[in-house]
Design an enzyme around this catalytic site. Structure first.
Site, PDB file in Angstrom:
ATOM      1  N   SER A 555      47.157  32.267  41.092  1.00  0.00           N
ATOM      2  CA  SER A 555      48.172  33.321  41.022  1.00  0.00           C
ATOM      3  C   SER A 555      48.267  34.024  42.364  1.00  0.00           C
ATOM      4  O   SER A 555      47.301  34.047  43.144  1.00  0.00           O
ATOM      5  CB  SER A 555      47.801  34.346  39.945  1.00  0.00           C
ATOM      6  N   TYR A 568      42.226  40.173  35.094  1.00  0.00           N
ATOM      7  CA  TYR A 568      43.060  39.001  35.351  1.00  0.00           C
ATOM      8  C   TYR A 568      42.981  38.587  36.823  1.00  0.00           C
ATOM      9  O   TYR A 568      42.742  37.428  37.155  1.00  0.00           O
ATOM     10  CB  TYR A 568      44.502  39.303  34.955  1.00  0.00           C
TER      11      TYR A 568
END
Length: 678
Positions: A555, A568
């Site tokens: 990400s 996350y």
């Protein structure tokens, strides 16, 4: 509108082709003769419709039929130059086509056209080939059928065989068909129903004769040490050996594999005569064209240690390749096509089962089905006589027939990821689903893995048949389930080449709101899960010795700090560094490890649909429905990122265009300057 004769032919073909006892996949052919109007002259013209080259009876369509003018086909007898120039007659068939002619005529076309019968079937039933390969097949045929079925000694398919069968029909009006030595059966009739009935009569009569007159133990005495392992142990050993064997079978060119532990295979390998029979090889041309003339057989008992099996398989593989090269050199002429490869197409492991190989999963599976046919043939021939296939020189003439080479040349060029096998986690939705679809579209076999096995199965069904994709349930946080997922992959397709660590989830919470359970859950799925998948897959990749690709869908958040997503982002940073660590460690095995850093993938995303979208929208003060547009506007390109864009990058990283790239993170974020890698 379909001609009534064609409709009858297709119906008969489907019925015969649907039962594997009648013929094998893509084996045999059927035909029908009738009258139609010539669109040029307006006059009636006699035609023959016959299954074209490469088609399958069970799925035959009108487009799969070759259409020929009978007057011109029969006129070829006047210019036939004899068996020495047999191959020239195949090209001559082009001059007998009606109109565009439909499908390419097969080598068996003369067999159908020259026989004075309106409907003809040529089939490869196990029982018929058992009789055709029996050492005293001619005598047995006379004993079983009298003058109702003739015996024709082995002759390579072609025009002369058609003349031979036509002569039998002319000289013996009572005959309903013939046993073709070393090959199969041919039957005929004045109506479609009669031809079908005659075919089934020959097949069933031989089958019943074998059952009632055959020896009870055609494969000899049982060998207790070669008996089948229990199911769980059998599959575990198969999964442990599959990548290694695939690597051997891919020495000349990479192959896709298929595994079966069919009871007939296990029975064959558990009896004393299997080494002798396997060494004799297969006989029917359809068989050995797909299985090669003989298999590689492991000569160790069922309980042999995995490492001992690997060592011995490597030795046997080297000997097999030397033997195959010698076979080629014994029979090749200056006109012969180049040797296509010396690796085995069939590998038999006592107590475990059979691995078969081909350029794709269907080819590999069909090769295995053909060898199962061959085992049934050996059983039948040994039960009533002695198995005696056609001699080696004739096998070579078929395998390296110029006409077969021409058929191979007509095959379409392979897709970029042909022969590659991919395991994609978290693939039931969003990015993972898009990647699975894209890899399959580019030729890969794909295992769609997801926590929700039913949804994974649905995505696999969208992609195609089980020859292209399968769906499995797998919790990537569970080491046993991850191991089972990799095992499922190697048993389904023979091995593994591409691993996509995509499984993930996210909870958007501030530091103070993030619980230990939140932290553990996200790290378990993304950091621990990626580690477990990479570790399990790496074992198989290393065993194969074919290199490979491991991709991490990380990400932008692995690089850029943002509010309210500590668990996350930290998990994604862990994944990002795994890319670097594994690239450094696995490079010596030819395994590339790369990452993709998406951002703002809202539409189609399972994570965003699961609540992450609403949470992030609240953080940024926008409506959830506008979140994708919001992310797009903060990028340099002002473009929304979709799952398909990440799939594009995943595909590119697995191609030869990136053969020298490892340890890379590719941003797919439409341009986020803060995420530029330094």
């Amino acid at each position: 509108m379909t001609h009534p004769t064609v409709a009858q032919l297709i119906g008969r073909s489907h019925r015969l082709g649907a039962d594997p006892r009648n013929t094998n996949y893509a084996g045999g052919n059927t035909s029908a003769k009738g009258t139609d109007i010539d669109p040029v002259t307006g006059e009636p013209v006699e035609l023959m419709w016959v299954k074209g080259s490469g088609g399958d009876l069970g799925t035959l369509t009108e487009q799969g039929l070759a259409v020929l003018r009978l007057d011109r086909l029969r006129a070829l007898t006047a210019v036939y130059p004899g068996p020495e120039r047999e191959d020239e007659m195949v090209a001559a068939l082009d001059y007998t086509l009606h109109g565009r002619g439909g499908a390419t005529p097969s080598i068996d076309t003369a067999m159908h056209g020259l026989v004075d019968a309106a409907h003809v079937d040529h089939l490869h039933p196990d029982s018929g080939i058992a009789l055709a390969t029996a050492a005293d097949g001619a005598e047995l045929t006379a004993k079983i059928f009298g003058d109702r079925v003739a015996w024709i000694p082995w002759r390579r398919p072609g025009f002369q065989l058609g003349l031979d069968i036509a002569e039998i029909r002319t000289q013996n009006p009572r005959a309903i068909g013939a046993i073709l030595g070393g090959h199969g059966i041919t039957a005929w009739g004045d109506t479609s129903e009669e031809a079908e009935a005659h075919s089934l009569t020959i097949i069933e009569t031989v089958r019943r004769f074998i059952e009632s007159h055959g020896r009870p133990a055609p494969f000899g005495n049982p060998m207790p040490n070669y008996a089948p392992l229990p199911s769980r142990e059998r599959h575990a050993k198969a999964a442990a050996l599959a990548p290694f064997i695939r690597g051997l079978a891919s020495t000349d060119r990479v192959q896709v594999g298929h595994f079966t532990d069919d009871p007939a295979v296990l029975e064959f390998l558990a009896h004393e005569q299997h080494p002798r029979l396997a060494a004799l090889g297969t006989s029917c041309p359809d068989h050995f064209l797909r299985t090669k003339v003989k298999p590689l057989v492991l000569d160790l008992p069922a309980h042999a240690d995995i490492e001992d099996c690997r060592v011995r398989l490597a030795e046997l593989h080297e000997a097999y390749r030397a033997d195959y090269r010698a076979y080629y050199q014994r029979h090749a002429t200056p006109e012969s096509p180049a040797m296509r490869g010396a690796d085995p197409a069939i590998v038999l492991i006592p107590g475990v089962g059979m691995f078969s190989y081909g350029k794709d999963k269907q080819t590999a599976r069909v090769a295995g089905e053909f060898y199962l046919n061959a085992i049934n043939v050996m059983r039948g021939a040994e039960a009533i006589s002695r198995y005696q296939p056609i001699d080696e020189a004739e096998k070579f003439r078929i395998e390296y027939w110029v006409l077969e080479e021409a058929k191979l040349a007509r095959m379409p060029a392979p897709k970029p990821l042909a022969t590659r096998i991919a395991l994609v986690t978290g693939a039931a939705s969003g990015i993972g689903k898009a990647i699975a679809h894209r890899l399959a579209a580019e030729g890969a076999c794909v295992v769609v893995a997801d926590l929700d096995g039913d949804k994974a199965g649905a995505v696999a069904a969208e992609i195609g048949s089980s020859d292209v994709a399968i769906g499995i349930g797998a919790d990537v946080t569970d080491e046993n389930q991850v191991r089972a997922a990799v095992d499922a992959c190697v048993l389904a397709f023979g091995g593994i080449d591409i691993v996509v660590n995509n499984a993930g989830l996210s909870l958007s919470r501030s530091l103070l709101e993030t619980t230990v359970a939140d932290w553990d859950l996200q790290h378990d799925v993304m950091a621990r899960g990626s580690f477990l998948v990479a570790k399990a897959a790496a074992r198989a990749l290393i065993d194969q010795r074919l290199g490979g690709d491991i991709l991490y869908i990380a990400s932008k958040n692995s690089v850029v700090a943002g509010p309210n997503n500590i668990a996350y982002s930290a998990a994604k940073a862990d994944q990002a560094h795994q890319v670097r660590l594994l690239a450094a460690e696995l490079g010596e095995h030819g395994i590339k490890v790369n990452g993709i850093n998406p951002d703002g993938v809202v539409r189609g995303s399972g994570i965003f649909a699961g609540g992450w979208g609403a949470q992030r929208a609240a953080v940024y003060g926008v409506e959830e429905s506008e979140l994708g547009a919001f992310y797009a506007q903060r990028t340099l390109l002002k473009r929304e990122v979709l799952p398909e864009h990440i799939a594009n990058a995943a595909f590119a990283l697995c191609t030869n265009d990136f053969s020298h790239t490892t340890g890379l993170h590719v941003p797919v974020d439409a341009g986020v300057a803060a995420a530029f890698l330094r």
